[in-house]
Design a protein around this motif. Structure first.
Motif, PDB file in Angstrom:
ATOM      1  N   TYR A 312     -62.828 -97.237  -3.801  1.00 23.70           N
ATOM      2  CA  TYR A 312     -63.128 -96.449  -4.995  1.00 23.70           C
ATOM      3  C   TYR A 312     -64.090 -95.305  -4.684  1.00 23.70           C
ATOM      4  O   TYR A 312     -63.915 -94.177  -5.164  1.00 23.70           O
ATOM      5  CB  TYR A 312     -63.701 -97.359  -6.068  1.00 23.70           C
ATOM      6  N   LEU A 313     -65.083 -95.566  -3.877  1.00 21.98           N
ATOM      7  CA  LEU A 313     -66.071 -94.535  -3.566  1.00 21.98           C
ATOM      8  C   LEU A 313     -65.484 -93.444  -2.672  1.00 21.98           C
ATOM      9  O   LEU A 313     -65.978 -92.307  -2.679  1.00 21.98           O
ATOM     10  CB  LEU A 313     -67.298 -95.167  -2.895  1.00 21.98           C
ATOM     11  N   GLY A 317     -61.413 -88.633  -0.457  1.00 24.07           N
ATOM     12  CA  GLY A 317     -61.105 -88.493   0.954  1.00 24.07           C
ATOM     13  C   GLY A 317     -59.812 -89.210   1.323  1.00 24.07           C
ATOM     14  O   GLY A 317     -59.019 -88.714   2.139  1.00 24.07           O
ATOM     15  N   ILE A 318     -59.599 -90.388   0.723  1.00 25.99           N
ATOM     16  CA  ILE A 318     -58.371 -91.117   1.013  1.00 25.99           C
ATOM     17  C   ILE A 318     -57.163 -90.355   0.489  1.00 25.99           C
ATOM     18  O   ILE A 318     -56.110 -90.284   1.147  1.00 25.99           O
ATOM     19  CB  ILE A 318     -58.458 -92.536   0.403  1.00 25.99           C
ATOM     20  N   LYS A 319     -57.305 -89.743  -0.694  1.00 27.20           N
ATOM     21  CA  LYS A 319     -56.198 -88.958  -1.245  1.00 27.20           C
ATOM     22  C   LYS A 319     -55.884 -87.759  -0.362  1.00 27.20           C
ATOM     23  O   LYS A 319     -54.706 -87.450  -0.097  1.00 27.20           O
ATOM     24  CB  LYS A 319     -56.568 -88.496  -2.653  1.00 27.20           C
ATOM     25  N   ARG A 320     -56.929 -87.090   0.128  1.00 27.24           N
ATOM     26  CA  ARG A 320     -56.724 -85.953   1.019  1.00 27.24           C
ATOM     27  C   ARG A 320     -56.088 -86.392   2.335  1.00 27.24           C
ATOM     28  O   ARG A 320     -55.199 -85.722   2.881  1.00 27.24           O
ATOM     29  CB  ARG A 320     -58.068 -85.253   1.265  1.00 27.24           C
TER      30      ARG A 320
END
Length: 395
Positions: A312-313, A317-320
């Motif tokens: 969640y935090l 960055g994970i989406k990018r």
């Protein structure tokens, strides 16, 4: 005359016997002992008074002062109030039995007026409350019987406070469905403890250590009619029993209640290595295994929560990163698609072989070899004529 003298002499011989027969009538009777209460009856002497099934609501007040043993059974005393026996102190009373009297409450100083009492029997009463000073008036009490008296409510803490100033030598707790050794009820100097007909499956290592304390070294136990579970959790008790068999009065009669393969086997004939762990039972090994599984589940849950928090935090960055990964995969697939189209085009020249000769493209299986096209006829080479300039004529 002779006959009269003979009759007189014969009558004289019977006179002594007649005097002996009439002697009890001439002697005044001894003082009669004190009468028993109307609701009770005395057995043999007034020293033993029994009041049975008379539905008394309080102890009788007109008891003989010299009574030694008093038994009140089957009544409805309910509450032993303060100074219940002090209306007429019984200074010689040594044994008091109050069985089946529906006693549920014992107040402070309830036994005041019984200074010589040594044995108190409160068995078969549904005790609910015992005051801290319930036994304060009987300093010489040595035997306390509470068989089937602790079934209505847990009274271990209350009894421990009430017995703190007693010097008991025998304590009976049979038939109370106890599942563990009541260590709080074992005063220093106790010599006999009756725990028969309870729900004891074993004595744990901590309970055995309390029995080996210096103030309880002389304690002897009775453990018959308990459902002893002969699994690996019984090994400490079995080792203790073999080393101190003299401290268990009925050690030879102890039998296994489970598992089925050992049911009825004498404990002293068992070997420790023959006691397997029954994880499915509710014994100590099963409880330990259940606790380990619960702990493992809690650890996994915490790890999952931490992982979700990290995701969640770092969601941006994970989406990018996922977007870049998708673009990279798309570029790679486009490259593969372009190469596939180049390889599948028959007009494209085949790659040269390893020896430098022109290569041939593999044809599909089952297809006929295609006839190479005939070369087109060469067009006639054009004849270029050189144009010559006309000669110049000079004048």
């Amino acid at each position: 005359m002779a006959r009269r003298q003979a009759r007189a002499a014969g009558g004289g011989r019977w006179l002594p016997w007649l005097g002996l027969a009439l002697l009890p009538l001439a002697v005044p009777p001894a003082a009669a002992p004190a009468a028993c209460p109307s609701a009770c009856y005395c057995v043999a002497t007034p020293e033993l008074v029994q009041c049975r099934y008379e539905r008394l609501e309080e102890p009788p007040r007109e008891l003989p002062a010299a009574v030694h043993n008093l038994s009140i059974a089957g009544s409805n005393l309910s509450v032993l109030s303060r100074a219940a026996f002090a209306a007429r102190p019984l200074r010689d009373l040594r044994l008091l039995r109050l069985r089946h009297d529906n006693i549920h409450t014992i107040e402070d100083m309830a036994l005041q007026g019984l200074p010589a009492l040594r044995t108190l029997d409160l068995s078969h009463n549904p005790l609910l409350s015992v005051a801290a000073g319930a036994f304060a008036g009987v300093p010489l009490l040595r035997t306390l019987q509470l068989n089937q008296a602790l079934l209505a409510a847990p009274l271990e803490e209350q009894l421990a406070l009430a017995m703190r100033n007693l010097s008991l030598r025998r304590l009976e707790l049979a038939g109370n469905a106890l599942q563990a050794l009541p260590a709080a009820l074992l005063p220093p100097g106790l010599e006999e403890l009756d725990l028969r007909n309870n729900s004891l499956q074993r004595l744990a290592a901590a309970e055995l250590r309390s029995l080996d304390a210096p103030e309880l070294r002389g304690l002897r136990l009775s453990l018959g009619a308990n459902p002893l579970s002969c699994d690996c959790g019984l090994r400490p008790f079995l080792a203790w029993l073999r080393a101190a068999a003299a401290r268990v009065l009925d050690a030879r009669s102890l039998r296994c209640a489970g598992p089925p393969g050992l049911r009825g086997t004498a404990l002293l004939r068992l070997r420790p290595e023959a006691l397997a762990c029954a994880h499915s039972d509710g014994g100590e090994p099963g409880r330990l295994e259940t606790a380990s599984y619960v702990f493992f589940g809690i650890v996994l849950a915490l790890i999952g929560i931490v992982f979700l928090m990290v995701l969640y935090l770092n969601r941006r960055g994970i989406k990018r990163w996922l977007h870049n990964l998708r673009e990279a995969c798309r570029d790679q697939m486009e490259g593969y698609h372009y190469r596939y189209e180049q390889d599948a085009d028959p007009r494209a020249p085949a790659p040269p072989a390893s020896d430098g000769t022109p290569g041939t493209r593999p044809r599909p299986c089952g297809s006929r070899p295609s006839t190479p096209p005939r070369p087109a006829p060469a067009s006639p080479r054009p004849i270029h004529r050189l144009a010559t300039a006309p000669p110049k004529i000079g004048l």
